[in-house]
Motif scaffolding. Structure first.
Motif, mmCIF file in Angstrom:
data_model
loop_
_atom_site.group_PDB
_atom_site.id
_atom_site.type_symbol
_atom_site.label_atom_id
_atom_site.label_comp_id
_atom_site.label_asym_id
_atom_site.label_seq_id
_atom_site.Cartn_x
_atom_site.Cartn_y
_atom_site.Cartn_z
ATOM 1 N N TRP A 22 0.796 -1.046 -0.081
ATOM 2 C CA TRP A 22 -0.162 0.049 0.025
ATOM 3 C C TRP A 22 0.908 1.238 0.090
ATOM 4 C CZ3 TRP A 22 -4.844 0.491 3.075
ATOM 5 C CH2 TRP A 22 -5.890 -0.378 2.706
ATOM 6 N N PRO A 23 0.406 2.341 -0.759
ATOM 7 C CA PRO A 23 1.116 3.701 -0.747
ATOM 8 C C PRO A 23 0.988 4.356 0.685
ATOM 9 C CG PRO A 23 -0.645 3.758 -2.008
ATOM 10 C CD PRO A 23 -0.571 2.227 -1.631
ATOM 11 N N ARG A 24 2.003 5.209 1.038
ATOM 12 C CA ARG A 24 1.707 5.885 2.355
ATOM 13 C C ARG A 24 2.353 7.262 2.133
ATOM 14 N NH1 ARG A 24 4.983 1.372 3.598
ATOM 15 N NH2 ARG A 24 7.335 1.683 3.588
ATOM 16 N N ILE A 25 2.035 8.198 3.067
ATOM 17 C CA ILE A 25 2.082 9.371 2.800
ATOM 18 C C ILE A 25 3.963 9.741 2.894
ATOM 19 C CG2 ILE A 25 2.518 11.730 4.167
ATOM 20 C CD1 ILE A 25 -0.374 10.931 2.773
ATOM 21 N N ALA A 26 4.591 8.757 3.476
ATOM 22 C CA ALA A 26 5.978 8.652 3.317
ATOM 23 C C ALA A 26 6.500 8.746 1.877
ATOM 24 C CB ALA A 26 6.732 7.710 4.114
ATOM 25 N N ASP A 27 5.750 8.203 1.004
ATOM 26 C CA ASP A 27 6.031 8.120 -0.456
ATOM 27 C C ASP A 27 5.919 9.287 -1.222
ATOM 28 O OD1 ASP A 27 6.399 5.314 -0.081
ATOM 29 O OD2 ASP A 27 4.308 4.910 -0.328
ATOM 30 N N ALA A 28 5.185 10.379 -0.671
ATOM 31 C CA ALA A 28 4.765 11.669 -1.216
ATOM 32 C C ALA A 28 6.145 12.297 -2.009
ATOM 33 C CB ALA A 28 4.304 12.610 -0.507
ATOM 34 N N THR A 29 7.205 12.261 -1.601
ATOM 35 C CA THR A 29 8.504 13.040 -2.175
ATOM 36 C C THR A 29 8.686 12.053 -3.363
ATOM 37 O OG1 THR A 29 9.042 13.699 -0.304
ATOM 38 C CG2 THR A 29 10.565 13.653 -2.009
ATOM 39 N N ALA A 30 8.679 10.698 -3.324
ATOM 40 C CA ALA A 30 9.153 10.172 -4.589
ATOM 41 C C ALA A 30 8.047 10.010 -5.546
ATOM 42 C CB ALA A 30 9.133 8.583 -4.304
ATOM 43 N N ILE A 31 6.869 10.111 -4.980
ATOM 44 C CA ILE A 31 5.799 10.269 -6.356
ATOM 45 C C ILE A 31 5.908 11.503 -6.953
ATOM 46 C CG2 ILE A 31 3.235 10.496 -6.557
ATOM 47 C CD1 ILE A 31 2.663 8.823 -4.294
ATOM 48 N N LEU A 32 6.277 12.579 -6.420
ATOM 49 C CA LEU A 32 6.308 13.856 -6.790
ATOM 50 C C LEU A 32 7.419 13.904 -7.842
ATOM 51 C CD1 LEU A 32 4.897 16.970 -6.902
ATOM 52 C CD2 LEU A 32 6.645 17.435 -4.899
ATOM 53 N N CYS A 33 8.422 13.456 -7.478
ATOM 54 C CA CYS A 33 9.542 13.626 -8.232
ATOM 55 C C CYS A 33 9.628 12.560 -9.555
ATOM 56 C CB CYS A 33 10.978 12.891 -7.493
ATOM 57 S SG CYS A 33 12.537 12.867 -8.190
ATOM 58 N N LEU A 34 8.983 11.419 -9.385
ATOM 59 C CA LEU A 34 9.009 10.447 -10.214
ATOM 60 C C LEU A 34 8.028 10.478 -11.205
ATOM 61 C CD1 LEU A 34 10.327 7.214 -8.268
ATOM 62 C CD2 LEU A 34 11.777 8.701 -9.839
ATOM 63 N N ALA A 35 6.799 10.606 -10.660
ATOM 64 C CA ALA A 35 5.582 10.641 -11.567
ATOM 65 C C ALA A 35 5.398 11.961 -12.272
ATOM 66 C CB ALA A 35 4.440 10.389 -10.603
ATOM 67 N N GLY A 36 5.961 12.949 -11.596
ATOM 68 C CA GLY A 36 5.982 14.383 -12.230
ATOM 69 C C GLY A 36 6.740 14.671 -13.488
ATOM 70 N N GLU A 37 7.759 13.712 -13.783
ATOM 71 C CA GLU A 37 8.623 13.753 -14.936
ATOM 72 C C GLU A 37 7.734 13.763 -16.267
ATOM 73 O OE1 GLU A 37 12.598 12.151 -15.501
ATOM 74 O OE2 GLU A 37 12.112 10.859 -13.705
ATOM 75 N N LYS A 38 7.901 14.559 -16.956
ATOM 76 C CA LYS A 38 7.139 14.562 -18.419
ATOM 77 C C LYS A 38 7.035 13.381 -19.078
ATOM 78 C CE LYS A 38 6.577 17.121 -22.496
ATOM 79 N NZ LYS A 38 7.121 18.135 -23.750
ATOM 80 N N ALA A 41 4.464 11.190 -17.155
ATOM 81 C CA ALA A 41 3.246 11.609 -17.001
ATOM 82 C C ALA A 41 2.407 11.693 -18.342
ATOM 83 C CB ALA A 41 3.135 13.048 -16.388
ATOM 84 N N GLU A 42 3.256 11.745 -19.424
ATOM 85 C CA GLU A 42 2.587 12.182 -20.715
ATOM 86 C C GLU A 42 2.080 10.752 -21.163
ATOM 87 O OE1 GLU A 42 6.765 12.129 -23.539
ATOM 88 O OE2 GLU A 42 5.265 13.669 -23.343
#
Length: 218
Positions: A22-38, A41-42
């Motif tokens: 399960w994902p958790r709040i501690a994953d937020a930084t990694a999600i922002l960094c990795l999923a946010g790459e163009k 995301a595209e």
């Protein structure tokens, strides 16, 4: 659709190299960094680019809530030896057809290593083992050959092309529809030993200590 077993946050899947939890709040930084790459995301329908910082925590809360309610099963993909280090995500979602829809993404540093195929096959094994379904469905953008290879290596068959609404991309885009029937999956089950298994109490304690000590990202 999703059984009680998957609605507890101790549920996880293990493969040869991965730990899906399960994902958790501690994953937020990694999600922002990795999923946010163009580049990541595209290829998705729902991940915005750039990824708003304020959107990450609500996303994690929503995934956990949906898991608990049995609305979907969304899991963080992590290395088996570093279960706090999120490298991607994978999920199965309800559809009106009664067949789950599989979606996934991996951060670019982890591409071309076979992780996506390993994670997809583990989730497929779990869905067919725990849920009475006749098939699993997925789709991919036509400009995403890597995702197409993942699906094909996992036994999916292309059903055709169509225009799909990708809200985060701002319109309709050509996509390819894929489907994996239970009979085909049964014939391919030898691809690996993966899936859910109970964790001994002693190991649960060890993992809890690791989770509390290790950072979200290396």
């Amino acid at each position: 659709m999703f059984p009680e077993l998957t609605r507890d946050d101790v549920f996880r899947l293990e493969t040869r190299r991965l730990w899906l939890r399960w994902p958790r709040i501690a994953d937020a930084t990694a999600i922002l960094c990795l999923a946010g790459e163009k580049a990541v995301a595209e290829m998705t329908a729902a991940i915005p680019h750039p990824y708003p910082t304020q959107a990450v925590d609500p996303f994690v809360f929503a995934t956990r809530k949906g898991n608990a309610l049995g609305e979907h099963l969304v899991l963080a993909i992590t290395p088996r030896e570093k279960p706090n280090e999120l490298i991607g995500m994978i999920g199965a979602h309800k559809q009106a057809t009664g067949r789950p829809f599989i979606g996934y993404w991996l951060g670019t540093p982890h591409w071309n290593k076979g992780y996506a195929t390993e994670a997809v096959q583990a989730l497929i094994d779990t869905m067919f083992s725990l849920v009475e379904i006749d098939a699993v469905e997925a789709d991919t953008r036509v400009i995403n050959p890597a995702s197409r290879r993942v699906l094909e290596k996992s036994g999916f068959r292309q059903e055709g092309s169509f225009l799909k609404s990708l809200p985060a991309r701002g319109g309709l885009f050509p996509c390819e529809q894929y489907r994996l029937d239970r009979s085909t999956w049964a014939a391919l089950k030898s691809w690996s030993v993966s899936g859910w298994a109970p964790l001994p109490a002693a190991e649960q304690q060890q993992q809890a200590e690791r989770f509390s000590e290790e950072p979200c990202m290396a």
